[in-house]
Write a protein that holds these residues in place. Sequence first.
Motif, mmCIF file in Angstrom:
data_model
loop_
_atom_site.group_PDB
_atom_site.id
_atom_site.type_symbol
_atom_site.label_atom_id
_atom_site.label_comp_id
_atom_site.label_asym_id
_atom_site.label_seq_id
_atom_site.Cartn_x
_atom_site.Cartn_y
_atom_site.Cartn_z
ATOM 1 N N GLU A 145 12.859 53.900 112.682
ATOM 2 C CA GLU A 145 12.220 54.181 113.974
ATOM 3 C C GLU A 145 12.773 55.484 114.557
ATOM 4 O OE1 GLU A 145 11.541 51.566 118.024
ATOM 5 O OE2 GLU A 145 13.510 51.544 117.077
ATOM 6 N N GLY A 146 11.865 56.330 115.024
ATOM 7 C CA GLY A 146 12.283 57.572 115.655
ATOM 8 C C GLY A 146 12.848 58.612 114.709
ATOM 9 N N GLY A 147 12.716 58.401 113.387
ATOM 10 C CA GLY A 147 13.341 59.325 112.444
ATOM 11 C C GLY A 147 14.846 59.223 112.462
ATOM 12 N N GLY A 148 15.353 58.027 112.717
ATOM 13 C CA GLY A 148 16.776 57.820 112.948
ATOM 14 C C GLY A 148 17.631 57.843 111.699
ATOM 15 N N GLY A 149 18.875 57.400 111.876
ATOM 16 C CA GLY A 149 19.831 57.389 110.785
ATOM 17 C C GLY A 149 20.517 58.731 110.601
ATOM 18 N N LEU A 150 21.442 58.776 109.659
ATOM 19 C CA LEU A 150 22.198 60.008 109.413
ATOM 20 C C LEU A 150 21.308 61.176 108.994
ATOM 21 C CD1 LEU A 150 24.872 61.506 109.281
ATOM 22 C CD2 LEU A 150 25.212 60.574 106.969
ATOM 23 N N PRO A 151 20.291 60.982 108.127
ATOM 24 C CA PRO A 151 19.426 62.114 107.795
ATOM 25 C C PRO A 151 18.751 62.720 109.024
ATOM 26 C CG PRO A 151 19.094 60.349 106.221
ATOM 27 C CD PRO A 151 19.946 59.790 107.324
ATOM 28 N N GLY A 152 18.266 61.865 109.925
ATOM 29 C CA GLY A 152 17.650 62.374 111.148
ATOM 30 C C GLY A 152 18.621 63.163 111.998
ATOM 31 N N ALA A 153 19.863 62.679 112.072
ATOM 32 C CA ALA A 153 20.878 63.383 112.861
ATOM 33 C C ALA A 153 21.240 64.724 112.233
ATOM 34 C CB ALA A 153 22.125 62.508 113.002
ATOM 35 N N LEU A 154 21.377 64.746 110.922
ATOM 36 C CA LEU A 154 21.756 65.996 110.252
ATOM 37 C C LEU A 154 20.699 67.076 110.433
ATOM 38 C CD1 LEU A 154 23.278 64.582 106.935
ATOM 39 C CD2 LEU A 154 24.508 65.627 108.860
ATOM 40 N N GLY A 155 19.441 66.674 110.505
ATOM 41 C CA GLY A 155 18.378 67.651 110.712
ATOM 42 C C GLY A 155 18.452 68.338 112.054
ATOM 43 N N CYS A 156 19.164 67.730 112.991
ATOM 44 C CA CYS A 156 19.250 68.285 114.347
ATOM 45 C C CYS A 156 20.270 69.409 114.473
ATOM 46 C CB CYS A 156 19.566 67.177 115.354
ATOM 47 S SG CYS A 156 18.224 65.962 115.520
ATOM 48 N N SER A 157 21.006 69.703 113.403
ATOM 49 C CA SER A 157 21.995 70.780 113.488
ATOM 50 C C SER A 157 21.341 72.116 113.797
ATOM 51 C CB SER A 157 22.786 70.876 112.186
ATOM 52 O OG SER A 157 21.932 71.206 111.096
ATOM 53 N N ALA A 158 20.105 72.300 113.342
ATOM 54 C CA ALA A 158 19.402 73.557 113.600
ATOM 55 C C ALA A 158 19.113 73.751 115.084
ATOM 56 C CB ALA A 158 18.104 73.609 112.804
ATOM 57 N N ILE A 159 19.073 72.659 115.858
ATOM 58 C CA ILE A 159 18.858 72.773 117.299
ATOM 59 C C ILE A 159 20.007 73.556 117.920
ATOM 60 C CG2 ILE A 159 18.688 71.481 119.462
ATOM 61 C CD1 ILE A 159 17.333 69.233 117.908
ATOM 62 N N ARG A 160 21.218 73.216 117.550
ATOM 63 C CA ARG A 160 22.377 73.933 118.070
ATOM 64 C C ARG A 160 22.325 75.411 117.687
ATOM 65 N NH1 ARG A 160 27.279 76.069 117.001
ATOM 66 N NH2 ARG A 160 28.894 75.701 118.593
#
Length: 308
Positions: A145-160
């Motif tokens: 749900e929501g693209g969650g889990g560690l893979p989803g979190a790792l993809g957010c590094s580009a936001i920073r």
Amino acid sequence: MLLPPSDWLPQAPLQSLDLDWLHAAGIEVAILRLDQIDPLISGNKWFKLVEHLKAADLAGAEGIISLGGAHSNHLHALAAAGKRLGFTTVGLLRGHAQDTPTVRDLQAFGMHLHWLGYGGYRARNESGFWEPWRAQYPQLHPVPEGGGGLPGALGCSAIRQQAVAQLKTLGWDDFHGWWLACGTGTTLAGMVLAEAGKHGVYGALAVPDDHGVAPQVEAILHEAGISNSTYELLDASRGGFAKVDAQLLEFIAHTEQASGVPFEPLYTGKALLALKQQVEAGKFARGTRLIFIHTGGLQGRRGFDGRC
């Protein structure tokens, strides 16, 4: 191939948020406009999807099966990506069949829908939930749900990376922390991982405690091998998920008029109002600089019948 061309990377502008209550407190806030990266695959949703898509592509999957509600920003972005990039999408939806603008879009984008009821959807975190769906759709890669889990979190590094690369355009040499809405906690966990303790991360909870955001964040960080991290979760749910009240809608209308930035009432509007309340309560010292992540979700405004 489930992935877009290698040279496609969504870019979000970073701009100053000019509001009277920030001026009064002597606090500067820049807003990272993830709502502007793409007309359909908007907000933080692409960032949460990208590592899942890489995993699906590596596994030779033909598409993605995932979960969400009748106004889900995640499913909307996933279905739009599937249509654009040519991969199969299946959505497992909370509750019983509903006719909403989001659902109509999902169908128009070619996503096949299954309505799980409420009890069936609550079982999504139980062991064995995915087994019958894997059997029915062996060619699809399951995404939480929501693209969650560690893979989803790792993809957010580009936001920073995107925000930090633009600090000089604001005349900033550094900042003190991030502020963002939390629905599953995936993006917050990703920012904590990307920051590695350099800056604080504040998550404004758009859902009540019983949605389990805190343990989900801890589970992601634990899987990533992080035991000590700097983040804080604050209640911004206003009494429950999708709870909207007159004060919130009035605040959104006033803020949009003052800033020219659109918000929606389930996530970004609640997060910004919670920031205002914390600023006025003296949580941050004068001179503090924060980056507010606009996580998108504007397509969900359509479900509020013009109330905002």
